[in-house]
Design an enzyme around this catalytic site. Structure first.
Site, PDB file in Angstrom:
ATOM      1  N   LYS A 166       0.856  -1.194   0.000  1.00 28.78           N
ATOM      2  CA  LYS A 166       0.000   0.000   0.000  1.00 28.78           C
ATOM      3  C   LYS A 166       0.878   1.225   0.000  1.00 28.78           C
ATOM      4  O   LYS A 166       2.003   1.195   0.510  1.00 28.78           O
ATOM      5  CB  LYS A 166      -0.871   0.023   1.260  1.00 28.78           C
ATOM      6  CG  LYS A 166      -2.093   0.907   1.118  1.00 28.78           C
ATOM      7  CD  LYS A 166      -3.158   0.155   0.333  1.00 28.78           C
ATOM      8  CE  LYS A 166      -4.481   0.846   0.315  1.00 28.78           C
ATOM      9  NZ  LYS A 166      -5.540  -0.132  -0.020  1.00 28.78           N
TER      10      LYS A 166
HETATM   11  N1  GLU Z   1      -7.143   0.051  -3.299  1.00 27.55           N
HETATM   12  C1  GLU Z   1      -7.922  -1.116  -3.598  1.00 27.55           C
HETATM   13  C2  GLU Z   1      -8.010  -2.021  -2.390  1.00 27.55           C
HETATM   14  O1  GLU Z   1      -7.897  -1.593  -1.273  1.00 27.55           O
HETATM   15  C3  GLU Z   1      -7.466  -1.810  -4.867  1.00 27.55           C
HETATM   16  C4  GLU Z   1      -6.043  -2.265  -4.884  1.00 27.55           C
HETATM   17  C5  GLU Z   1      -5.565  -2.775  -6.241  1.00 27.55           C
HETATM   18  O2  GLU Z   1      -6.364  -2.817  -7.165  1.00 27.55           O
HETATM   19  O3  GLU Z   1      -4.397  -3.114  -6.312  1.00 27.55           O
HETATM   20  O4  GLU Z   1      -8.286  -3.189  -2.505  1.00 27.55           O
END
Ligand code: GLU
Length: 436
Positions: A104
């Site tokens: 993240k």
């Molecule tokens: N931000 C989204 C999540 O929390 C998508 C992450 C992604 O597609 O890599 O799942």
């Protein structure tokens, strides 16, 4: 500690440990992120001032494949939060069986106070800051709170400039024109709607009789509202930072979505300041269906007497302080980490079914994976193929979670989801062994 998302994630892991077939040493390893990079981002703003921002990228675990996870722009971002979110990505990709690990990113900023140029400069500077760490085979960012396809386009372009050629596969959630996939923008909301429908089938309840309250009407909340409305559920309340709209007869979701996508606040919608949104229904015979909604507070939305509560905003909103007032009989976690472990224990005790975040909001990363695969193939799929594959994958994960819950007699669905995710990640670690 309710307000530390990382502690909350560790407590969720601890709750699952006694039921998971995972060696204790490996389990301890899974509690620590592989690495976190902190970057300082000086940006010259449109105002002429130089502002120094701070950003992070946490790579939590890569035993199952390249790191994967979004980037959020938000004033309350912290390193611990980014690390918790990277952990949740690890369990999410394992649960829905994607060949990825978890990561993240986050930048501490208030996007509402930045111009489009400022956002572009900040995104490019952040991408430069983390570019040695990301790549199609190493770590693949995506959108999250306050980031979108345009943000991904800037990230893709910045990375590609250094590489000397276009590298679409370095991020997912891109605009269609530069390698995005149809269906990605609405994928998280679609997944939320699919798992809610599956939950009702499992509970032998009728979704068309159900009332739903959704906290948050951003990309995830608004798409979940639209698709659940289409599936026959009655969306009685939703909210943004300005407040919540409540109508026990059901909100006009499409009028609300039109108002919000034109930059309007829910508070203004409730006050009738954009009556034009709703006015065009007068005279077509359906006007009586839509009474003006009432304005309620965000806290009140959480405690409405509804069948399904969908937190679709930030983490830590269902806590020991308000859980006793919650009246929903099911919770579907569209946000990451909306429920603290203390509140979870109360909900389990009261037999309130909670579809955990790592399952409920996995639609986004599933379709990110489908985008990444199409980029690798240099071949694009039609929307129907993407949606069918999303439904198949999230449906399988839902069924596996339910089987685990029923067959092992586990206390709740989160514990079931965590045991599967932890066992899969631990097994990858065991096969790979320790280096050196
Ligand atoms: N931000 C989204 C999540 O929390 C998508 C992450 C992604 O597609 O890599 O799942």
């Amino acid at each position: 500690m309710a307000d530390d998302p990382f502690e909350n994630m560790l407590a969720q892991m601890d709750r699952a440990e006694e039921y998971a077939d995972v060696d204790h040493g490996v389990f301890e390893r899974l509690k620590h992120p592989e690495r976190t990079l902190k970057v300082t981002l000086p940006v010259e703003l449109d105002s002429g001032e130089v502002e120094v921002f701070e950003g992070y990228r946490c790579q939590f675990d890569s035993a199952r494949g390249p790191f994967k996870g979004g980037v959020r722009f938000h004033p309350t971002v912290t390193q611990r939060e980014v690390e918790a979110l990277a952990g949740w990505m690890t369990w999410k990709t394992a649960l829905v069986d994607l060949p990825y690990g978890g990561a993240k990113g986050g930048v501490i900023c208030e996007p509402k106070e930045l111009t489009q140029n400022d956002l572009e400069s900040l995104t490019r500077r952040y991408t430069e800051g983390i570019r040695r760490m990301i790549g199609p085979e190493t770590d693949v960012p995506a959108p999250d709170m306050n980031t979108n396809p345009q943000t991904m386009a800037w990230m893709m372009d910045t990375y590609s400039m250094y590489e000397g050629h276009s590298v679409p596969q370095v991020v997912t959630g891109k605009p269609l024109e530069i390698g995005g996939t149809p269906g990605r923008v609405e994928a998280t909301g679609r997944g939320v709607s699919i798992v809610t429908e599956r939950l009702f089938e499992y509970l032998d309840r009728d979704l068309s009789e159900a009332t739903v309250a959704i906290q948050g009407f951003g990309n995830v909340g608004s798409n979940a509202a639209r698709l659940l409305d289409e599936a026959g559920a009655r969306i009685v309340a939703t909210s943004d930072v300005s407040g919540a709209a409540y109508d026990p007869d059901g909100l006009d979701v499409s009028a609300l979505a039109a108002h919000v996508s034109a930059g309007g606040l829910i508070e203004e919608y409730v006050a009738g300041e954009t009556r034009a949104d709703r006015g065009d229904r007068e005279g077509d015979g359906s006007a009586d269906r839509w009474d003006d909604p009432d304005e309620i507070g965000n806290d009140e939305l959480l405690t409405l007497d509804v069948d399904v509560l969908i937190p679709a905003a930030v983490e830590g909103v269902i806590t020991a302080d308000n859980v006793d007032d919650l009246r929903a009989s099911a919770v579907v976690e569209a946000a990451n980490g909306p429920t603290t472990v203390a509140a979870d224990e109360v909900l389990t005790e009261r037999d309130v079914q909670v579809v955990p975040d790592i399952l409920a909001n996995a639609g986004g990363v599933i379709v990110s994976y489908l985008e990444w695969v199409q980029n690798a193939q240099e071949f694009s799929w039609p929307l129907e193929t993407v949606n069918a594959e999303l439904e198949r994958r999230i449906g399988t994960a839902f069924d596996q979670t339910i089987d685990q819950y029923d067959e092992k007699g586990l206390p709740d669905l989160r514990t079931a989801a965590y045991t599967l995710a932890l066992e899969r990640t631990a097994s990858a670690h065991e096969y790979r062994g320790l280096f050196p």
